[in-house]
Design a protein around this motif. Structure first.
Motif, short mmCIF file in Angstrom:
data_model
loop_
_atom_site.label_atom_id
_atom_site.label_comp_id
_atom_site.label_asym_id
_atom_site.label_seq_id
_atom_site.Cartn_x
_atom_site.Cartn_y
_atom_site.Cartn_z
N HIS A 147 0.89 -1.16 0.00
CA HIS A 147 0.00 0.00 0.00
C HIS A 147 0.92 1.21 0.00
O HIS A 147 1.57 1.51 1.00
CB HIS A 147 -0.88 -0.04 1.25
N THR A 194 -7.74 -4.23 5.07
CA THR A 194 -8.63 -3.19 5.60
C THR A 194 -8.10 -1.82 5.18
O THR A 194 -7.15 -1.30 5.74
CB THR A 194 -8.71 -3.28 7.13
N LEU A 195 -8.75 -1.28 4.19
CA LEU A 195 -8.26 -0.05 3.56
C LEU A 195 -8.66 1.20 4.32
O LEU A 195 -7.91 2.17 4.41
CB LEU A 195 -8.81 0.00 2.13
N LYS A 196 -9.86 1.18 4.89
CA LYS A 196 -10.37 2.37 5.58
C LYS A 196 -11.38 1.93 6.64
O LYS A 196 -12.21 1.05 6.38
CB LYS A 196 -11.04 3.32 4.57
N GLY A 197 -11.30 2.55 7.81
CA GLY A 197 -12.24 2.19 8.86
C GLY A 197 -12.01 0.79 9.40
O GLY A 197 -10.96 0.18 9.18
N SER A 198 -13.01 0.28 10.10
CA SER A 198 -12.90 -1.04 10.74
C SER A 198 -14.03 -1.95 10.27
O SER A 198 -15.11 -1.49 9.91
CB SER A 198 -12.95 -0.90 12.26
N GLU A 201 -9.03 -3.27 12.48
CA GLU A 201 -8.84 -1.87 12.15
C GLU A 201 -8.14 -1.70 10.80
O GLU A 201 -7.78 -2.66 10.14
CB GLU A 201 -8.03 -1.17 13.26
N GLN A 202 -7.92 -0.44 10.44
CA GLN A 202 -7.29 -0.05 9.17
C GLN A 202 -5.86 -0.59 9.06
O GLN A 202 -5.15 -0.73 10.05
CB GLN A 202 -7.29 1.48 9.09
N PHE A 203 -5.46 -0.92 7.82
CA PHE A 203 -4.10 -1.31 7.45
C PHE A 203 -3.71 -2.72 7.90
O PHE A 203 -2.52 -3.02 8.03
CB PHE A 203 -3.06 -0.30 7.95
N ALA A 250 -16.38 2.43 5.97
CA ALA A 250 -15.35 1.40 5.89
C ALA A 250 -15.14 0.95 4.44
O ALA A 250 -16.07 0.96 3.63
CB ALA A 250 -15.72 0.21 6.75
N GLU A 251 -13.89 0.58 4.13
CA GLU A 251 -13.55 0.04 2.82
C GLU A 251 -12.58 -1.12 3.01
O GLU A 251 -11.71 -1.07 3.88
CB GLU A 251 -12.90 1.10 1.91
N ALA A 252 -12.72 -2.15 2.18
CA ALA A 252 -11.84 -3.31 2.28
C ALA A 252 -11.62 -3.93 0.92
O ALA A 252 -12.51 -3.91 0.07
CB ALA A 252 -12.43 -4.34 3.24
#
Length: 301
Positions: A47, A206-210, A221-223, A246-248
């Motif tokens: 990333h 996990t790109l954004k949010g949880s 969680e993120q990352f 959230a984004e995944a």
């Protein structure tokens, strides 16, 4: 009779820690790190964040596919086969390096625009495709189809970069099986179930949010890269948004019954093949004919 939906669970969880890479870039690497070396067919997941003055100048590849998905900003690319262009936000480039190619990947920095951010995934090529001619499949943001599991007004949309999701299929045709999805949630507690072929390796980033995965109450969680279980009875994976935005990424691929021998950007199945690759690169043959003559324009900017 439709198969019952049984979700995979999280088998391993790895935080992608930000580290320097290339010429001044920063990457969060999970797959390919010491904590997650082997996840066939996947070799690496970065990333990346490329600030001004940084980038990835001329470098070779052999034996793998690289998938670059831009999230923000744009990235120029240019290679020794004469291919060049710009990957814009939301666009994807699926490059099959095959027998050999030299290319450069450099950021586009414009006033008022964010630094380029995105993801690059390396996928091992099946042994029979290691020495094919290099090829590209590229999709702009409007060419990536979107699935709406609960309709266009629903709380979840899935960008189908490759594979099939809720009746929507991507035009990308990888060498070797690989599905790649970007799930975007607009509501807390929204849920999506994504089918995954039995026997395939699968993970979530996990790109954004949880999010939560399957029936487990654990919040991710993120990352984080979440490696999923692979029981034959599990038909896919259920993801629930803990945060409304959230984004995944959901990525799955057919595992390869072959050895992985990697030397930097060269990925083969034996030490002898790596030695042959180094000789080919040194002598400028078998895919590397331009190795010592070609220089990109963008790599020197």
């Amino acid at each position: 009779m439709a198969l019952s939906r049984i979700s995979r669970q999280v088998a391993k969880k790895v935080l992608a820690v930000e580290t320097p890479e290339g010429d001044g870039a920063l990457v969060r690497r999970s797959i390919g790190s010491m904590k997650l070396r082997n996840l066939s067919p996947f070799l690496m997941l970065d990333h990346f964040h490329v600030s001004k003055g940084a980038g990835f100048p001329d470098h070779p590849h052999r034996g793998q596919a690289t998938v670059t998905y831009m999230l923000e900003g744009s990235s120029r690319h240019e290679d020794s086969a004469g291919h060049k262009g710009i990957i814009v936000p939301g666009g994807v480039q699926w490059m099959c390096a095959g027998r050999g190619i030299i290319h450069a990947e450099m950021p586009v920095h414009e006033a008022g625009s964010p630094d380029p951010r995105g993801l690059q995934l390396w996928i091992d090529l099946p042994k029979q495709f290691k020495m094919v001619e290099p090829s590209y499949q590229e999709l702009g943001p409007t060419e990536i189809p979107t699935a709406y599991p609960e309709g266009p007004d629903g709380p979840v949309k899935v960008k189908v970069i490759s594979g099939k999701s809720h009746g929507v299929e991507s035009p990308v045709r990888p060498l070797g099986g690989c599905w790649y999805f970007h799930a975007i949630f607009s509501k807390k507690d929204a849920t999506v179930f994504q089918d995954i072929p039995a026997g395939w390796t699968a993970f979530i980033y996990t790109l954004k949010g949880s999010i939560k995965v399957g029936s487990e109450p654990i919040v991710h969680e993120q990352f984080y890269t979440l490696v999923l279980s692979g029981d034959e009875t599990e038909t896919g994976v259920q993801i629930t948004a803990v945060d409304k935005d959230a984004e995944a990424l959901i990525i799955a691929g057919a595992p390869l019954d072959q050895s992985v021998v990697q030397y930097g950007p060269f990925v083969m199945t034996s030490r002898e093949e790596i030695q042959a690759t180094l000789i080919d690169y040194q002598l400028g043959k078998n895919g590397f004919e331009k190795a010592h003559k070609w220089k990109s324009v963008i790599g020197g900017l």
